[in-house]
Design a protein around this motif. Structure first.
Motif, PDB file in Angstrom:
ATOM      1  N   ASN A  10       0.812  -1.224   0.000  1.00 17.40           N
ATOM      2  CA  ASN A  10       0.000   0.000   0.000  1.00 17.40           C
ATOM      3  C   ASN A  10       0.846   1.276   0.000  1.00 17.40           C
ATOM      4  O   ASN A  10       0.394   2.322   0.431  1.00 17.40           O
ATOM      5  CB  ASN A  10      -0.955   0.002   1.191  1.00 17.40           C
ATOM      6  N   SER A  26      -0.475   7.589  15.196  1.00 12.33           N
ATOM      7  CA  SER A  26      -0.776   6.282  15.778  1.00 12.33           C
ATOM      8  C   SER A  26      -2.106   6.260  16.509  1.00 12.33           C
ATOM      9  O   SER A  26      -2.722   5.212  16.647  1.00 12.33           O
ATOM     10  CB  SER A  26       0.338   5.855  16.736  1.00 12.33           C
ATOM     11  N   GLU A  31      -9.277   3.546  11.468  1.00 10.91           N
ATOM     12  CA  GLU A  31      -8.499   2.306  11.455  1.00 10.91           C
ATOM     13  C   GLU A  31      -7.523   2.254  10.278  1.00 10.91           C
ATOM     14  O   GLU A  31      -6.397   1.765  10.408  1.00 10.91           O
ATOM     15  CB  GLU A  31      -9.436   1.096  11.413  1.00 10.91           C
ATOM     16  N   ALA A  32      -7.931   2.777   9.131  1.00 16.12           N
ATOM     17  CA  ALA A  32      -7.053   2.775   7.956  1.00 16.12           C
ATOM     18  C   ALA A  32      -5.799   3.611   8.212  1.00 16.12           C
ATOM     19  O   ALA A  32      -4.692   3.236   7.796  1.00 16.12           O
ATOM     20  CB  ALA A  32      -7.801   3.304   6.733  1.00 16.12           C
ATOM     21  N   ARG A  34      -4.466   4.212  11.221  1.00 18.68           N
ATOM     22  CA  ARG A  34      -3.652   3.447  12.181  1.00 18.68           C
ATOM     23  C   ARG A  34      -2.903   2.323  11.473  1.00 18.68           C
ATOM     24  O   ARG A  34      -1.747   2.045  11.788  1.00 18.68           O
ATOM     25  CB  ARG A  34      -4.527   2.887  13.312  1.00 18.68           C
ATOM     26  N   ASP A  35      -3.559   1.669  10.500  1.00 15.75           N
ATOM     27  CA  ASP A  35      -2.884   0.625   9.711  1.00 15.75           C
ATOM     28  C   ASP A  35      -1.723   1.207   8.907  1.00 15.75           C
ATOM     29  O   ASP A  35      -0.652   0.589   8.815  1.00 15.75           O
ATOM     30  CB  ASP A  35      -3.870  -0.077   8.771  1.00 15.75           C
ATOM     31  N   TYR A  37      -0.006   3.833   9.754  1.00 17.30           N
ATOM     32  CA  TYR A  37       1.040   4.110  10.743  1.00 17.30           C
ATOM     33  C   TYR A  37       1.851   2.843  10.997  1.00 17.30           C
ATOM     34  O   TYR A  37       3.085   2.876  10.987  1.00 17.30           O
ATOM     35  CB  TYR A  37       0.438   4.635  12.055  1.00 17.30           C
ATOM     36  N   ASP A  38       1.175   1.719  11.227  1.00 16.88           N
ATOM     37  CA  ASP A  38       1.864   0.449  11.497  1.00 16.88           C
ATOM     38  C   ASP A  38       2.728   0.018  10.316  1.00 16.88           C
ATOM     39  O   ASP A  38       3.847  -0.471  10.506  1.00 16.88           O
ATOM     40  CB  ASP A  38       0.854  -0.651  11.845  1.00 16.88           C
ATOM     41  N   GLN A  39       2.216   0.209   9.084  1.00 17.43           N
ATOM     42  CA  GLN A  39       2.987  -0.150   7.891  1.00 17.43           C
ATOM     43  C   GLN A  39       4.280   0.668   7.814  1.00 17.43           C
ATOM     44  O   GLN A  39       5.352   0.123   7.544  1.00 17.43           O
ATOM     45  CB  GLN A  39       2.153   0.085   6.622  1.00 17.43           C
TER      46      GLN A  39
END
Length: 196
Positions: A10, A26, A31-32, A34-35, A37-39
């Motif tokens: 992505n 974060s 949710e997208a 936050r995802d 951020y994690d990526q």
């Protein structure tokens, strides 16, 4: 030592968000985000190298990511005016509540109610008119400010029914910006020596 250059699938979505000048925090309600951020957190080094090759610098803050860019020379006056604006914004919210910062939740209506009884908050809110329109009433100034801060991903609307906003981790960026301003008091130094 070889750098792991695995780029997430992505990456285009990450780039699209960051190149608009937005922050990826974060503590986002989305949710997208936050995802994303994690990526970035999981692939920070590889993404930093990848984005650097196309002229973008991926920066890591305190629980947020953003692109920094080399800006064309701007005048000193423009930089000072922008700094004044951010000082005024942080001053307003810290006057409203000293604990205002990342993770804080509020409703704009609460600020307006408090401004009716707190003259200092009233003055700070009125002072922000110069950054928008001098003709705007306090509610319009606050609405414009919140709309801008939301667009720039410093705030998110957490609950539409109650009109509750959440302050994003990217707020640390503004705090860091203001904290980096150093003011020296000549009366505190001997023989007009400036501290190093």
């Amino acid at each position: 030592m070889e750098l792991n250059i695995h780029i997430p699938d992505n990456t285009a979505a990450l780039f699209d968000c960051l190149q608009k000048g937005q922050f990826i925090s974060s503590n986002s309600c989305n949710e997208a985000v936050r995802d994303m951020y994690d990526q970035i957190d999981d692939h920070f080094e590889a993404l930093s190298v990848y984005f650097a090759q196309i002229g973008y610098t991926l920066e890591r803050g305190n629980e947020y990511f953003y692109f920094s860019r080399v800006e064309p020379r701007t005048t000193l006056e423009q930089k000072i005016m922008r700094a004044y604006y951010w000082i005024d914004v942080l001053d307003l919210f810290k006057t409203y509540d000293e604990t205002f910062g990342a993770g804080f939740r509020f409703q704009p209506e609460q600020i307006l109610v408090e401004a009716n009884i707190n003259v200092m908050l009233q003055n700070k809110l009125d002072g922000l008119r110069k950054h928008f329109s001098d003709k705007d009433v306090r509610k319009d100034v606050l609405d414009n400010l919140i709309r801008q801060l939301t667009k720039e991903s410093f705030l998110e609307l957490e609950n539409e029914k109650t009109n509750t906003y959440k302050v994003m981790s990217s707020w640390h960026y503004l705090e860091r910006l203001i904290e980096s301003i150093q003011i020296y008091d000549d009366t505190e130094t001997e023989d007009n020596e400036k501290p190093e």
